[in-house]
Design a protein around this motif. Structure first.
Motif, short mmCIF file in Angstrom:
data_model
loop_
_atom_site.label_atom_id
_atom_site.label_comp_id
_atom_site.label_asym_id
_atom_site.label_seq_id
_atom_site.Cartn_x
_atom_site.Cartn_y
_atom_site.Cartn_z
N GLN A 84 0.84 -1.20 0.00
CA GLN A 84 0.00 0.00 0.00
C GLN A 84 0.88 1.25 0.00
O GLN A 84 1.31 1.72 1.05
CB GLN A 84 -0.93 0.00 1.22
CG GLN A 84 -1.96 -1.12 1.19
CD GLN A 84 -2.87 -1.11 2.41
OE1 GLN A 84 -2.57 -0.50 3.42
NE2 GLN A 84 -3.99 -1.80 2.30
N PRO A 85 1.18 1.81 -1.16
CA PRO A 85 2.00 3.03 -1.22
C PRO A 85 1.27 4.22 -0.64
O PRO A 85 0.04 4.18 -0.42
CB PRO A 85 2.26 3.19 -2.72
CG PRO A 85 1.12 2.49 -3.39
CD PRO A 85 0.77 1.34 -2.49
N ASP A 86 2.02 5.27 -0.38
CA ASP A 86 1.42 6.48 0.20
C ASP A 86 0.40 7.12 -0.73
O ASP A 86 -0.46 7.88 -0.27
CB ASP A 86 2.52 7.48 0.54
CG ASP A 86 3.43 6.97 1.65
OD1 ASP A 86 2.94 6.18 2.48
OD2 ASP A 86 4.61 7.35 1.68
N THR A 87 0.50 6.84 -2.02
CA THR A 87 -0.46 7.42 -2.97
C THR A 87 -1.81 6.74 -2.93
O THR A 87 -2.76 7.21 -3.55
CB THR A 87 0.12 7.32 -4.39
OG1 THR A 87 0.43 5.96 -4.68
CG2 THR A 87 1.38 8.17 -4.52
N GLY A 88 -1.92 5.64 -2.20
CA GLY A 88 -3.18 4.93 -2.06
C GLY A 88 -3.27 3.73 -2.98
O GLY A 88 -2.48 3.56 -3.92
N GLY A 89 -4.26 2.88 -2.72
CA GLY A 89 -4.46 1.69 -3.53
C GLY A 89 -3.52 0.56 -3.14
O GLY A 89 -2.83 0.62 -2.13
N GLY B 157 7.89 1.44 2.70
CA GLY B 157 9.26 1.01 2.46
C GLY B 157 9.82 0.21 3.61
O GLY B 157 10.52 -0.79 3.41
N ALA B 158 9.52 0.64 4.84
CA ALA B 158 9.98 -0.10 6.01
C ALA B 158 9.38 -1.50 6.04
O ALA B 158 10.07 -2.48 6.37
CB ALA B 158 9.61 0.66 7.28
N CYS B 159 8.12 -1.62 5.66
CA CYS B 159 7.46 -2.93 5.65
C CYS B 159 8.04 -3.83 4.56
O CYS B 159 8.17 -5.05 4.75
CB CYS B 159 5.96 -2.77 5.45
SG CYS B 159 5.12 -2.01 6.86
N VAL B 160 8.42 -3.25 3.44
CA VAL B 160 9.04 -4.04 2.37
C VAL B 160 10.36 -4.64 2.87
O VAL B 160 10.63 -5.84 2.70
CB VAL B 160 9.27 -3.18 1.12
CG1 VAL B 160 10.14 -3.93 0.12
CG2 VAL B 160 7.95 -2.81 0.48
N VAL B 161 11.21 -3.81 3.48
CA VAL B 161 12.49 -4.29 4.00
C VAL B 161 12.25 -5.35 5.08
O VAL B 161 12.97 -6.35 5.16
CB VAL B 161 13.32 -3.13 4.55
CG1 VAL B 161 14.65 -3.63 5.10
CG2 VAL B 161 13.57 -2.08 3.47
N ALA B 162 11.24 -5.12 5.92
CA ALA B 162 10.93 -6.09 6.98
C ALA B 162 10.49 -7.43 6.40
O ALA B 162 10.89 -8.49 6.89
CB ALA B 162 9.85 -5.53 7.89
N VAL C 23 2.62 -2.95 -6.23
CA VAL C 23 3.96 -3.46 -5.92
C VAL C 23 5.00 -2.36 -6.05
O VAL C 23 6.21 -2.66 -6.00
CB VAL C 23 4.32 -4.64 -6.86
CG1 VAL C 23 3.40 -5.81 -6.61
CG2 VAL C 23 4.29 -4.21 -8.32
N GLN C 24 4.55 -1.12 -6.20
CA GLN C 24 5.48 -0.01 -6.37
C GLN C 24 6.43 0.14 -5.18
O GLN C 24 7.62 0.44 -5.38
CB GLN C 24 4.72 1.29 -6.60
CG GLN C 24 5.60 2.47 -6.99
CD GLN C 24 6.35 2.21 -8.29
OE1 GLN C 24 5.79 1.64 -9.23
NE2 GLN C 24 7.61 2.62 -8.34
N PRO C 25 5.96 -0.05 -3.92
CA PRO C 25 6.92 0.02 -2.81
C PRO C 25 8.07 -0.97 -2.95
O PRO C 25 9.22 -0.65 -2.62
CB PRO C 25 6.05 -0.29 -1.59
CG PRO C 25 4.69 0.16 -1.97
CD PRO C 25 4.59 -0.18 -3.43
N TYR C 26 7.80 -2.17 -3.45
CA TYR C 26 8.87 -3.14 -3.65
C TYR C 26 9.82 -2.69 -4.75
O TYR C 26 11.05 -2.83 -4.62
CB TYR C 26 8.27 -4.51 -4.01
CG TYR C 26 7.71 -5.25 -2.84
CD1 TYR C 26 8.47 -6.18 -2.14
CD2 TYR C 26 6.40 -5.03 -2.41
CE1 TYR C 26 7.95 -6.88 -1.07
CE2 TYR C 26 5.87 -5.71 -1.33
CZ TYR C 26 6.65 -6.63 -0.66
OH TYR C 26 6.14 -7.30 0.44
N ALA C 27 9.26 -2.14 -5.82
CA ALA C 27 10.11 -1.66 -6.91
C ALA C 27 10.99 -0.51 -6.44
O ALA C 27 12.18 -0.44 -6.79
CB ALA C 27 9.23 -1.22 -8.09
N ASP C 28 10.43 0.39 -5.63
CA ASP C 28 11.21 1.53 -5.15
C ASP C 28 12.34 1.08 -4.21
O ASP C 28 13.47 1.58 -4.30
CB ASP C 28 10.29 2.51 -4.42
CG ASP C 28 9.30 3.18 -5.35
OD1 ASP C 28 9.55 3.19 -6.57
OD2 ASP C 28 8.26 3.67 -4.86
N VAL C 29 12.02 0.15 -3.32
CA VAL C 29 13.03 -0.31 -2.36
C VAL C 29 14.13 -1.10 -3.07
O VAL C 29 15.32 -0.88 -2.84
CB VAL C 29 12.37 -1.17 -1.26
CG1 VAL C 29 13.43 -1.88 -0.42
CG2 VAL C 29 11.51 -0.29 -0.36
#
Length: 287
Positions: free
Chosen positions: A47-52, A259-264, A55-61
């Motif tokens: 769930q990125p900050d932009t809503g919805g 992002g923190a959740c992706v790393v976790a 998998v963008q958080p994973y791509a960014d991390v």
């Protein structure tokens, strides 16, 4: 016919409760206490900050240099610490088990107590000894009259490595001492009577028996080092960012919760995989 059955013992059919019914309450409690929070972390990672949901958080991390550096730092620190613990733990366990000296039993018992110490306590002890104003630097300045001491490694990756080896070595020694206690001393006496020297006895008799315990202890240390947070934090090592430290930085300092959740999640997956390896090795080793 009716009177004939009066003397027979009455047989009552008891309704048996399936085993899975008794397992439901503890499983539900465990799921509520552990799996539900973990599920929340996994959900937040999508769930990125932009809503919805994306998998963008994973791509960014995964695309960030900070994540790749933290992953590499975590892996090499864990691997280096595990290797150091295996070597040091094997040597110390050999001394305790096969070299008679006063207090050997007390040292063996102290290892069990040492396992209960928190990791930051060992780090603080090292800071008192090797810190910038620690005992070693203070002694150096008193003797030489220099403005500052030479011991500055504790705030570097080598300081983290030293602290982790110091703290986690007993986790290798414990299964080794258990394995050595099961070793047939008659083999050692026979080899010694035939003229075999200590290095050969260790290489050909003791080491093969110790390999399963070494594998079990090393697997456990590797898992623990991958998730170690207190040692890295308390050493104050600049530029040393591991995956747990990256989770802390993204969640607390940057407020980047996806992002923190992706790393976790990545850290948990690596840890669970290695823990599965540890269980397999421990089962085969009987440790």
């Amino acid at each position: 016919m009716a009177s004939a059955t009066l003397g027979l013992p009455a047989q009552s059919k008891r309704a048996t409760v399936p085993a899975w019914v008794w397992a439901l309450p503890p499983v539900a409690l465990l799921a509520l206490a552990f799996l539900y929070p973990l599920a929340l972390v996994v959900r937040q990672s999508f769930q990125p900050d932009t809503g919805g949901t994306s998998v963008q958080p994973y791509a960014d991390v995964f695309a960030s240099e900070a994540f790749r550096e933290a992953l590499w730092t975590t892996v090499w620190l864990a691997a280096g610490s595990t290797a150091g613990c295996l070597v040091l733990g094997f040597v110390l366990a050999l001394v305790i088990a096969f070299v008679p000296f006063p207090g050997a039993r007390a040292v063996s018992r102290f290892i069990d107590v040492f396992l209960s110490f928190p990791s930051f306590l060992i780090t603080l002890a090292l800071l008192f000894i090797y810190g910038s104003v620690g005992m070693a630097n203070g002694l150096w300045t008193d003797v030489t009259g220099a403005a500052e001491g030479p011991f500055r490694f504790l705030t570097t990756p080598w300081g983290v490595l030293l602290a982790e080896i110091t703290y986690f070595t007993p986790f290798v020694m414990r299964p080794l001492l258990a394995a050595f206690s099961q070793l047939d001393t008659a083999q050692l006496e026979a080899a010694s009577s035939l003229g075999a020297r200590a290095p050969r006895i260790i290489r050909q008799i003791i080491l093969p028996e110790a390999l399963p315990a070494l594998a079990a202890g090393g697997s456990l240390v590797l898992v623990l080092c991958l998730n170690e947070f207190g040692i890295v934090l308390f050493t104050g090592a600049k530029g040393v960012t591991t995956l747990p430290m990256l989770v802390y930085g993204k969640a607390i300092l940057e407020s980047d919760y996806p992002g923190a959740c992706v790393v976790a999640v990545v850290n948990v997956l690596i840890s669970v995989g290695l823990y599965g390896l540890y269980r397999v090795v421990s089962r085969r080793a009987g440790a």
